[in-house]
Design an enzyme around this catalytic site. Structure first.
Site, PDB file in Angstrom:
ATOM      1  N   GLU A 156     -84.249  40.442  12.300  1.00 46.59           N
ATOM      2  CA  GLU A 156     -83.065  41.186  12.868  1.00 46.59           C
ATOM      3  C   GLU A 156     -82.286  39.996  13.298  1.00 46.59           C
ATOM      4  OE1 GLU A 156     -83.651  44.649  15.412  1.00 46.59           O
ATOM      5  OE2 GLU A 156     -85.681  43.806  15.815  1.00 46.59           O
ATOM      6  N   LYS A 203     -88.675  49.716  22.280  1.00 45.92           N
ATOM      7  CA  LYS A 203     -87.586  49.051  22.859  1.00 45.92           C
ATOM      8  C   LYS A 203     -88.172  48.586  24.203  1.00 45.92           C
ATOM      9  CE  LYS A 203     -82.908  49.675  23.282  1.00 45.92           C
ATOM     10  NZ  LYS A 203     -82.378  48.618  22.740  1.00 45.92           N
ATOM     11  N   ARG A 213     -87.033  58.135  20.098  1.00 51.14           N
ATOM     12  CA  ARG A 213     -87.394  56.550  20.115  1.00 51.14           C
ATOM     13  C   ARG A 213     -88.228  56.219  21.712  1.00 51.14           C
ATOM     14  NH1 ARG A 213     -83.207  52.411  17.991  1.00 51.14           N
ATOM     15  NH2 ARG A 213     -82.430  52.847  20.169  1.00 51.14           N
TER      16      ARG A 213
END
Ligand code: PLP
Ligand code: COI
Length: 329
Positions: free
Chosen positions: A210, A174, A72
């Site tokens: 989310e 992120k 990621r």
């Protein structure tokens, strides 16, 4: 210090040279001195990861699925047009930091762990909007308890009209900017007495995206575990693990699909999941002034079962599926 229980002594730093990552080293210096014209300050070229080291009953130190954090972080670096990290550098940094700070890894049995924060920033004088020529990769860590309220406790959340990320933006990685965008809606929700916010899909604001810095999942009345599929949410490693636990260890049906906020009562239980959040059950969701409570407002039995398995795996009490645990020796 926020979520951290204390600061630790050692961190790892590595830099690029002509666009290529160089081997780094440990340092005790908590401060980073970089040029005022660095991209991290102006254009948000910054990215982080979050994973934890756990101490088992036998005193072993283990990481949970760090290979997925590695994949990621590189997806994020590609999105930020920054050089990808070599696997050996990513793991060397994490392992060195955990070992150097091992006296600060919380003991088995109190629900605490060592939170590890790898991050990359673009640095060096750069006034025009373009990718940096130079980068820093660092890893630091801190012992932590639970992110939301103590222990496994159901909490109240509220939807927001603000978006943390756009439909084709940076929600799937992120990048620091996603979190900057979340501070204002979070502060409104906190001042109103909620544990945090629920983001809706940015295009239609009709589907759950989310729960703050965690993914959403719900358990339907016929015991199916459902979690949203969306281009604006972070693909959570915890969510992926919960899907596996539900399907392969508890024999449940699982679905990744739209979760319409107006149909929230299809769920008898709701949860937020993430490295920091672990599993935080939702007591209620307030949307446009209407409060929907899950079950009797206590921790639901299915979420409790999933939580016990997940946490059992974290701390080595339950055998992990193949490849989930990396021991640090
Ligand atoms: N969603 C957001 C926005 C996050 O910041 C996080 C934390 O990493 C998660 C979800 C949960 O992801 P993971 O389970 O990989 O920690
Ligand atoms: C995580 O769970 O790793 C997060 O990113 C949450 C948070 C502390 C930002």
């Amino acid at each position: 210090m926020g979520y951290a229980l204390k600061e630790t002594e050692y961190r790892y730093r590595a830099y690029t040279k002509n666009g290529v990552w160089q081997v780094g080293k440990l340092t005790t210096d908590k401060y980073i001195s970089i040029h005022e014209g660095s991209n991290v300050f102006h254009y948000g070229q910054a990215l982080f990861e979050g994973l934890k080291a756990y101490k088992t009953k036998a005193g072993k130190i283990q990481l949970f699925r760090p290979d997925l954090n590695f994949i990621r972080i590189n997806e994020g670096l590609r999105r930020l047009v920054a050089p990808e990290l070599p696997e050996d550098l990513f793991f060397a940094a994490i392992i060195e930091v955990v070992k150097a700070n091992q006296d600060d890894i919380p003991e088995y049995g109190n629900g605490q762990s060592l939170y590890i924060r790898p991050f990359v920033i673009g640095q060096g004088m750069n006034l025009g909007v373009k990718p940096s020529d130079e980068y820093l990769f660092s890893v630091f860590c801190a012992p932590v308890g639970t992110y939301f309220a103590g222990g496994l406790q159901a909490l109240d959340f509220v939807t927001t009209d603000y978006d943390r990320a756009s439909a084709n933006g940076t929600g799937q990685v992120k990048v620091a900017g996603n979190y900057a965008a979340s501070l204002y809606p979070r502060s409104i929700a906190k001042s109103a007495g909620y544990a945090g916010v629920i983001y809706l899909d940015p295009l239609t604001h009709s589907k759950i995206d989310e729960v703050g810095a965690a993914n959403f999942f719900g358990i339907t009345h016929d015991n199916v575990l459902v979690t949203p599929q969306s281009s604006s949410i972070l693909p959570s490693i915890t969510k992926r693990s919960i899907l596996y636990i539900a399907e392969h260890m508890l024999g449940m049906k699982v679905e990744e699909r739209d979760c319409f906020i107006d149909n929230i009562s299809e769920f008898k239980e709701g949860g937020a999941c993430g490295t920091a959040a672990i599993i935080t059950p939702l007591k209620s969701v307030t949307h446009k002034g209407k409060v929907t409570q899950f079950g009797d407002g206590k921790v639901g039995s299915t979420i409790k079962k999933i939580y016990d398995i997940l946490v059992g795996i974290y701390y080595g009490d339950i055998e992990a599926p193949e490849g989930w645990i990396r021991e640090i020796k």
